[in-house]
Design an enzyme around this catalytic site. Structure first.
Site, PDB file in Angstrom:
ATOM      1  N   GLY A  60     -84.503   3.248  -9.028  1.00  0.00           N
ATOM      2  CA  GLY A  60     -83.504   2.941  -8.009  1.00  0.00           C
ATOM      3  C   GLY A  60     -83.199   1.462  -8.047  1.00  0.00           C
ATOM      4  N   CYS A  87     -90.080   3.503 -12.972  1.00  0.00           N
ATOM      5  CA  CYS A  87     -89.425   2.239 -12.636  1.00  0.00           C
ATOM      6  C   CYS A  87     -89.616   1.892 -11.149  1.00  0.00           C
ATOM      7  CB  CYS A  87     -87.955   2.319 -13.043  1.00  0.00           C
ATOM      8  SG  CYS A  87     -87.157   0.720 -13.039  1.00  0.00           S
ATOM      9  N   TYR A  88     -88.597   1.978 -10.330  1.00  0.00           N
ATOM     10  CA  TYR A  88     -88.775   1.708  -8.904  1.00  0.00           C
ATOM     11  C   TYR A  88     -89.850   2.628  -8.308  1.00  0.00           C
ATOM     12  CZ  TYR A  88     -87.643   1.254  -3.921  1.00  0.00           C
ATOM     13  OH  TYR A  88     -87.709   1.048  -2.573  1.00  0.00           O
ATOM     14  N   HIS A 174     -87.882   3.705 -18.854  1.00  0.00           N
ATOM     15  CA  HIS A 174     -87.165   4.957 -18.557  1.00  0.00           C
ATOM     16  C   HIS A 174     -87.368   5.994 -19.657  1.00  0.00           C
ATOM     17  CE1 HIS A 174     -84.963   3.695 -14.953  1.00  0.00           C
ATOM     18  NE2 HIS A 174     -85.079   2.494 -15.483  1.00  0.00           N
ATOM     19  N   GLU A 176     -86.499   9.022 -19.541  1.00  0.00           N
ATOM     20  CA  GLU A 176     -85.462  10.053 -19.506  1.00  0.00           C
ATOM     21  C   GLU A 176     -84.232   9.721 -20.335  1.00  0.00           C
ATOM     22  OE1 GLU A 176     -86.267   7.972 -17.187  1.00  0.00           O
ATOM     23  OE2 GLU A 176     -84.578   7.334 -15.930  1.00  0.00           O
ATOM     24  N   GLY A 230     -61.062  28.304 -16.213  1.00  0.00           N
ATOM     25  CA  GLY A 230     -62.001  27.238 -16.572  1.00  0.00           C
ATOM     26  C   GLY A 230     -63.418  27.790 -16.677  1.00  0.00           C
ATOM     27  N   VAL A 231     -64.323  26.959 -17.173  1.00  0.00           N
ATOM     28  CA  VAL A 231     -65.684  27.414 -17.440  1.00  0.00           C
ATOM     29  C   VAL A 231     -66.382  27.877 -16.150  1.00  0.00           C
ATOM     30  CG1 VAL A 231     -67.934  26.758 -18.382  1.00  0.00           C
ATOM     31  CG2 VAL A 231     -65.854  25.742 -19.317  1.00  0.00           C
ATOM     32  N   ASP A 232     -66.317  27.058 -15.105  1.00  0.00           N
ATOM     33  CA  ASP A 232     -67.125  27.336 -13.914  1.00  0.00           C
ATOM     34  C   ASP A 232     -66.708  28.629 -13.213  1.00  0.00           C
ATOM     35  OD1 ASP A 232     -67.973  24.881 -14.687  1.00  0.00           O
ATOM     36  OD2 ASP A 232     -67.058  23.781 -13.027  1.00  0.00           O
ATOM     37  N   LYS A 386     -73.794  21.598 -15.822  1.00  0.00           N
ATOM     38  CA  LYS A 386     -72.720  22.153 -16.650  1.00  0.00           C
ATOM     39  C   LYS A 386     -73.245  22.805 -17.943  1.00  0.00           C
ATOM     40  CE  LYS A 386     -68.130  22.208 -17.134  1.00  0.00           C
ATOM     41  NZ  LYS A 386     -67.173  22.378 -16.029  1.00  0.00           N
TER      42      LYS A 386
END
Ligand code: XMP
Length: 530
Positions: A60, A87-88, A174, A176, A230-232, A386
């Protein structure tokens, strides 16, 4: 927020406002372990109720010494549940457990080499050193009791720390992000070996549970869904079809602003292949009549949005009439509206950008349909990112053309025709767009970019064709790469491909004699031209 069945392994991620919180959640899910993002101020008692196998404290932008700094409930560290601070998150852990955190106005930013101490659980099997990526200001300068250094960098003796007995782990860098190439393995060590999570977050198990949940919510009531192609919305429709069969009706509105053959594709996939009850509404004339003479981009968008609601509402009333006539299941109304809301839309998150601790309420994507329509929402993919929705779509049997299609804006081609939208101009743009899509597909570029489309300008210029002078329209090619549509860059397409698209458009589309390539990034430009 609804949670998934408790039988699952689960990692809880406390969000302290890092721009990477969602990335952490996705990395954990890539380990086939369910992860959920919650606010930083969740109490230890609430955490306990959620029964996670492990907890990650995100990074953060704050300093633990800021007056407004978001803090963690320190009881969380004594629940016996493994915690990884990033990190934070590491600074918070050190600060609350009696270590020292040194304030620093200068950020350590970028690549570094991590030297790993023997016996570290978090880095087990990763060898003596790793490339890592840093982005932090403050740093830990004295460890809390029970902790030891697990790794160091040139700048920091405490780049990673552990208290194996307390099951507490923390890293200053990090793991990730892609710039920490073996970060995935660090997270796997935490998730599998420290938290003992099972790999039970799979699309197969999601489908079963989601269907069960939908049936539970809906009972034997009827559900309506606005299918855009659309995809969703497509994946949501396929999932609901599987869960509740004929209780689902989809409404597909042709607003006259669709790409070539769009209505045909949707009707074929959903009507014929999936046997979804599909109400096709051709409202092209209404939309085009409304847009006559309109050139202002915002006005176009507003008119289209408002008209969509009118048309949708009218269509649901017609559905009821049809049902009465055809004795379709029960005669009752449509109690539920299904929507393809995704996880990033529902995460309640702390704000970023220098305002830590201030809560932004999640924005809820209700697709613009007014509350007065009195629907109860069904949002079966609201836990998914997604890429997970795409996996789900493929697993449900949707074709790649639907599952991996590029985003297309609700107001359609109207925001890609600058100036007035007329049937003639729509026809020019559709033809040009079809060429762009087909060339992108056949050269294998279509699925490698975020979006690739044509824009029609309200500009005519002089050209020459055969021996004739021409005075015709200009098409712009907009082809961008992006992670999420928030920022974007233009794609360095091979010249040969650009040349082929340009030549085909000028030769085959009547009314176009010039093709330009848009080399603007977002920001400062946007992806769409209006
Ligand atoms: P901009 O043009 O703002 O677009 O850079 C970012 C992304 O959002 C899409 N977009 C829309 N999608 N309704 C939508 O569903 C809209 O009104 C809309 N406007 C833009 C755009 O295609 C891009 O992917």
């Amino acid at each position: 927020m609804k949670t998934i069945a408790p039988a699952h392994s689960k990692i809880l991620i406390l969000d302290f406002g890092a721009q990477y919180t969602q990335v952490i959640a996705r990395r954990v899910r890539e380990c086939q372990v369910y992860s959920e993002i919650v606010r930083f101020d969740i109490s230890a008692a609430e955490v306990k109720k959620l029964k996670p196998n492990g907890i990650i404290l995100s990074g953060g932008p704050a300093s633990v010494y800021d007056q407004e700094a978001p803090h963690v409930d320190p009881e969380i560290f004594s629940l016996g549940i493994p915690v990884l601070g990033i990190c934070y998150g590491m600074q918070l852990m050190a600060h609350h457990l009696g270590g020292q955190v040194e304030f620093s106005a200068r950020r350590e930013y970028g690549a570094a080499v991590l030297h790993i101490m023997d016996g570290s659980k978090l880095f087990e099997g990763l060898g003596p050193q790793l490339d890592i990526w840093n982005s932090h200001g403050d740093k830990v300068t004295a460890l809390p009791a029970g902790f030891h250094a697990a790794a160091r960098t040139e700048n920091s003796p405490f780049a990673a720390i552990e208290n194996s007995e307390g099951n507490l782990f923390a890293v200053q860098f990090h793991p990730e992000v892609a710039h920490t190439p073996r970060g995935r393995e660090i997270l796997q060590n935490f998730v599998y070996h420290i938290c003992h999570c099972a790999m039970d977050w799979t699309m197969g198990s999601f489908i079963e549970e989601a269907c069960e949940r939908i049936r539970c919510q809906v009972g034997d009531e009827k559900v309506v869904l606005g299918l855009s192609g659309g995809v969703d919305s497509s994946v949501t429709a396929a999932l609901l079809r599987k869960a509740i069969g004929e209780q689902l009706t989809c409404i597909f509105v042709n607003n006259g602003l669709l790409r070539a053959r769009e209505e045909e594709i949707v009707q074929r996939v959903f009507g014929e292949n999936f046997h979804v009850r599909l109400k096709y509404v051709d409202a092209s004339d209404r939309f085009l009549a409304l847009l006559k003479g309109v050139t202002d981009p915002e006005r176009k968008r507003k008119l289209i949005g408002k008209e969509f609601i009118n048309v949708f509402q009218h269509a649901t009333e017609e559905l009821l009439e049809d049902d009465r006539r055809n004795d379709h299941r029960k005669h009752g109304g449509y109690k539920f509206l299904a929507q393809g809301t995704l996880y990033p839309d529902v995460i309640e998150s702390v704000s970023i950008g220098g305002n830590p601790g201030q809560v932004i309420k999640s924005h809820h994507n209700v697709g613009g349909l007014p509350e007065k329509m009195h629907f109860e929402l069904v949002e079966p993919v609201r836990q998914l990112f997604k890429d997970e929705v795409r996996q789900l779509g493929l697993q449900l049997g949707l074709p790649k053309e639907i599952v991996h299609r590029q985003p297309f804006p609700g107001p359609g081609l109207a925001v890609r025709i600058l100036g007035e939208v007329t049937p003639e101009r729509l026809s020019i743009l559709r033809e040009a767009d079809t060429i762009v899509v087909s060339e992108m597909e056949s050269s294998d570029w279509y699925y490698r970019v975020w979006q690739s489309f044509a824009v029609l300008l309200p500009v005519r210029s002089v050209g020459v064709m055969g021996d004739q002078r021409t005075y015709e329209n200009t098409i712009v090619l907009r082809i961008v790469e992006s992670q999420d549509g928030m920022t974007a860059d233009w794609v360095r397409l091979p010249y040969e491909l650009l040349a082929r698209i340009s030549a085909r458009i000028s030769n085959e589309v009547r009314g176009v004699n010039r093709v330009c390539y848009d080399i603007s990034s977002k920001p400062p430009s946007t992806i769409e031209w209006e």
